[in-house]
Motif scaffolding. Sequence first.
Motif, PDB file in Angstrom:
ATOM      1  N   GLN A 233       0.846  -1.198   0.000  1.00  0.00           N
ATOM      2  CA  GLN A 233       0.000   0.000   0.000  1.00  0.00           C
ATOM      3  C   GLN A 233       0.877   1.242   0.000  1.00  0.00           C
ATOM      4  N   ILE A 234       0.456   2.276  -0.751  1.00  0.00           N
ATOM      5  CA  ILE A 234       1.177   3.552  -0.801  1.00  0.00           C
ATOM      6  C   ILE A 234       0.649   4.461   0.306  1.00  0.00           C
ATOM      7  N   TRP A 235       1.591   4.997   1.105  1.00  0.00           N
ATOM      8  CA  TRP A 235       1.269   5.982   2.134  1.00  0.00           C
ATOM      9  C   TRP A 235       1.994   7.286   1.804  1.00  0.00           C
ATOM     10  N   ALA A 236       1.437   8.390   2.276  1.00  0.00           N
ATOM     11  CA  ALA A 236       2.098   9.686   2.117  1.00  0.00           C
ATOM     12  C   ALA A 236       1.628  10.603   3.234  1.00  0.00           C
ATOM     13  N   ASP A 237       2.585  11.264   3.871  1.00  0.00           N
ATOM     14  CA  ASP A 237       2.282  12.217   4.933  1.00  0.00           C
ATOM     15  C   ASP A 237       1.437  11.603   6.041  1.00  0.00           C
ATOM     16  N   GLY A 238       1.724  10.345   6.385  1.00  0.00           N
ATOM     17  CA  GLY A 238       1.049   9.689   7.489  1.00  0.00           C
ATOM     18  C   GLY A 238      -0.339   9.184   7.167  1.00  0.00           C
ATOM     19  N   LYS A 239      -0.745   9.193   5.889  1.00  0.00           N
ATOM     20  CA  LYS A 239      -2.080   8.742   5.512  1.00  0.00           C
ATOM     21  C   LYS A 239      -1.976   7.795   4.332  1.00  0.00           C
ATOM     22  N   PRO A 240      -2.851   6.790   4.277  1.00  0.00           N
ATOM     23  CA  PRO A 240      -2.822   5.885   3.117  1.00  0.00           C
ATOM     24  C   PRO A 240      -3.275   6.615   1.854  1.00  0.00           C
ATOM     25  N   LEU A 241      -2.529   6.444   0.784  1.00  0.00           N
ATOM     26  CA  LEU A 241      -2.840   7.119  -0.478  1.00  0.00           C
ATOM     27  C   LEU A 241      -3.650   6.229  -1.405  1.00  0.00           C
ATOM     28  N   THR A 242      -3.499   4.903  -1.268  1.00  0.00           N
ATOM     29  CA  THR A 242      -4.217   3.967  -2.142  1.00  0.00           C
ATOM     30  C   THR A 242      -4.776   2.825  -1.310  1.00  0.00           C
TER      31      THR A 242
END
Length: 901
Positions: free
Chosen positions: A60-69
């Motif tokens: 899973q892709i995460w960014a800035d502490g939140k899941p992106l996908t």
Amino acid sequence: MEAFSFATSSALDQLAVHVRIDRLDGHQKPIPYSVLLKRPDLRHRASNVNPHSELYVTAQIWADGKPLTLPAQTAYKSFKSGRVWNEWLTLPVTYANLPATSQLAITLWDLSPAEDKESSLHAVPFGGTTIPLFDKDNTLQKGRQRCRLHRFKAADGLSSTTTPWVIPPARRGKKDAVTEDTMDEQVAEMQRLEELLKKQEMGDIPQNQWLDGLVFKKMMKIRNEALKAEAAAQRRHSQAHSEEGSSHANGNTDAADEELFYLDIELPRFDHSIVFADAEYAPPPTSTIRLPSDSDIMLRPPPEVSFGPGININGNGYGDVNGGRLVRIYDPEIGRPDNPAESKHRRLMRSQQSDSLDRDRKPSVKIRDELNKILAYGPLHEINADDRDQIWKFRYYLLRDKRALTKFVKSTNWKDPIEVRQGAPLLEKWAEVDVDDALELLGPQFDSPLVRGYAVDRLKKADDDELLVYLLQLVQALKYEAPGEAHSSLAEFLIGRAANNFTLGNFFHWYLMVEISDDSRDQTEEHREIFARVEYDFMEELEKTPEGREKRETFKRQGELLLVLSKLSRDIRLSRDDRIRKIARLKKFLADPKNELLTIDPPLPLPLDPSIMVTGIYPEECNVLKSSLFPMILNFKTTTNTKYPIIFKFGDDLRQDQLVIQIITLMDRLLRKENLDLKLTPYRILATSTQAGALQFVPSMSLAAAVTKYKGSLLAYLRANNPDDTAPLGVRKESMDTYIKSCAGYCVITYILGVGDRHLDNLLLTPSGAFFHVDFGYILGRDPKPFAPNMKLCKEMVEGMGGPTSANYRQFKEYCLESFAALRKSANLILNLFALMQGANIPDIKVEREGSVRKVQERLSLEMGEEDAMRAFERLIEESKESWLAVGIDWAHGFVQHFRA
């Protein structure tokens, strides 16, 4: 400096993120019986039963502490001797949409027939790891990666993740360094061999099949030994620094600390490094709030604010404006095309309306009056939500009224599939619209291919002569076609008509060439590419016609002729010779046979007027005018043994003058349809590039020269060139009628167009009495001189008619009022043509693109009734005739010109 190549992540807008899950390496210790007695559910976990149990992986892709996908999962796979998936996973996001902080969170899941006591699930984390997709240099990671697995933890993907893919080495003392030297050597050797393996996979090291097999076996042995050594070192470290009897959160003792697992993954490889690049977003819309000067807020010191992009440009985010502070804030509602609540309401209402009921719906008397009022709106009038709902509700009733089509198109959301499904069939059933309404549908606010295709179908019924009048605007309308559309209906239509009519094709070709050559900041690269593609398609279409090759060769020869003339005009303008020597230099160049201008064989259609076939130039009859740009007068030989003089100048963009002459030609056509032939002289003009162009030379004399030569009297000039002793003023009746009509026509047209900088040097008069204007450097109300009158009607012009009390002057006023009333009837067509030019790189339109059309609308006085408009226009004529400011401006201009001479 060595050459280097790289690509940006924003260029990978069609490629989704991929990752290959390769294999899991590590050693799992058996669980002590003491632990199994406390946690009997652990004996049922697959990994505890079989060291090669079936695990599945999620990424899973995460960014800035939140899941992106959403997570992607591997397929079920049974393992025999080792956990090797060798499976590519596709993540639902492209590389172009990845933030720089993107991380790939990978979790291995263990299965158990019994529910886990803590999670109440049959799948529990075997281990997790988190790897950033971009390294510290913002370069995309690629190739094989070896990730440290954190036992019994799901990958969290947080910025300060608890499951990092690489654990930095802990600081050790001297004793630790001595005891762990052996482990360091084994781990270092393993890392060295893995780096070499990665280089071989990237193609940096050649492959040798039989030798590589031996190396791989040795590598696996070294890897297993390194894993055991690293696990042992970790166990000793945890025993020295942890308390006795500590247990893992999962129920295991320190087995989790002793077990060491690595997950091998592979990221896509690219030929070049991929560097992160974000899209450049426009600054958010701002709203301006003006506080009153007596507000209590003014007494407080200004707050410390953090200005955003586009606000604090001049270092003055807020200041005093008319005694009140001006505060700019971000407002998400500014710039929004419509109200979301109203849009939702409209969609709900229109989706619930029955199409069969709408067919039979008839408006009441009151609603019919409201509909007629809406249909009378001009093309610039904004239609509010209530009006749009009324138009949509009674769309079947309005099918017979051609005026209602543009209002219906504005009332329909052509991005909503439901409305498109209901509205598209009505376009073909509607009463056929006029050309002016069809032109409105090609404007920038209509981007639906259905609507633009309908407008093009209506244009197909116009003949080539009528199409030529609108061609300048239609070329500009190519900018407003839907972006990315492979085949534009407007482009295909223009190419097809231009390929079969040489006159139309001649001007189509040169209009396109000028736009292609415009490399200024106001012409975007995207628009240049559109014009270049249309020009390429036009040349391809020409090849398909019977005389296509000859026409292409003709365009090539025209380009060579204009190139030579541009270079000649530029050299003459920039030379430091006086005008006499410039003229001699011009004649010498034209008379030289090697320059191929003395004789042009075969005859060539003149780009300015393709109906004229030129065979050469008369060198002795050419001249250089007294002007700052030193334009050339060239006398061409024609196939009919007549002379065709033109003015060619370099250093001036003639597209604004070209637009004005085109509008004058259109207005002359409209007036003739009303049986008003005002003897206008719309001379030909063609911009051949952004710095050069040609004008038709009309033998004439400026009013300033005529007044000087004939002692202040235009009447004397007319009497000298058209004598008739039997006429009341001694001027032949036909010439006086021509003078009166042309004065009236140009007074009205230049007023509507807001032509400025009018003085006696750019008002010309032919010997036959035709009056006309030249030099349209200022239009749409702009004028370099302050307090200039709106209409140029000087006392010399009135004196040439016989004075303000003469019958000729009364006839002049009647012609003015009749022509103004006639042009008001065609206001929609005039305004739509200017609306299509909003995106053109024309100086006085660039100043205020949307406002340019409104300025023309204001001068047509469309808000007034017919009688009120005529009375106001008559007052304007009288005020212009009696304006002392105009007299002062003419005197000042004449004084400056005399001083320069």
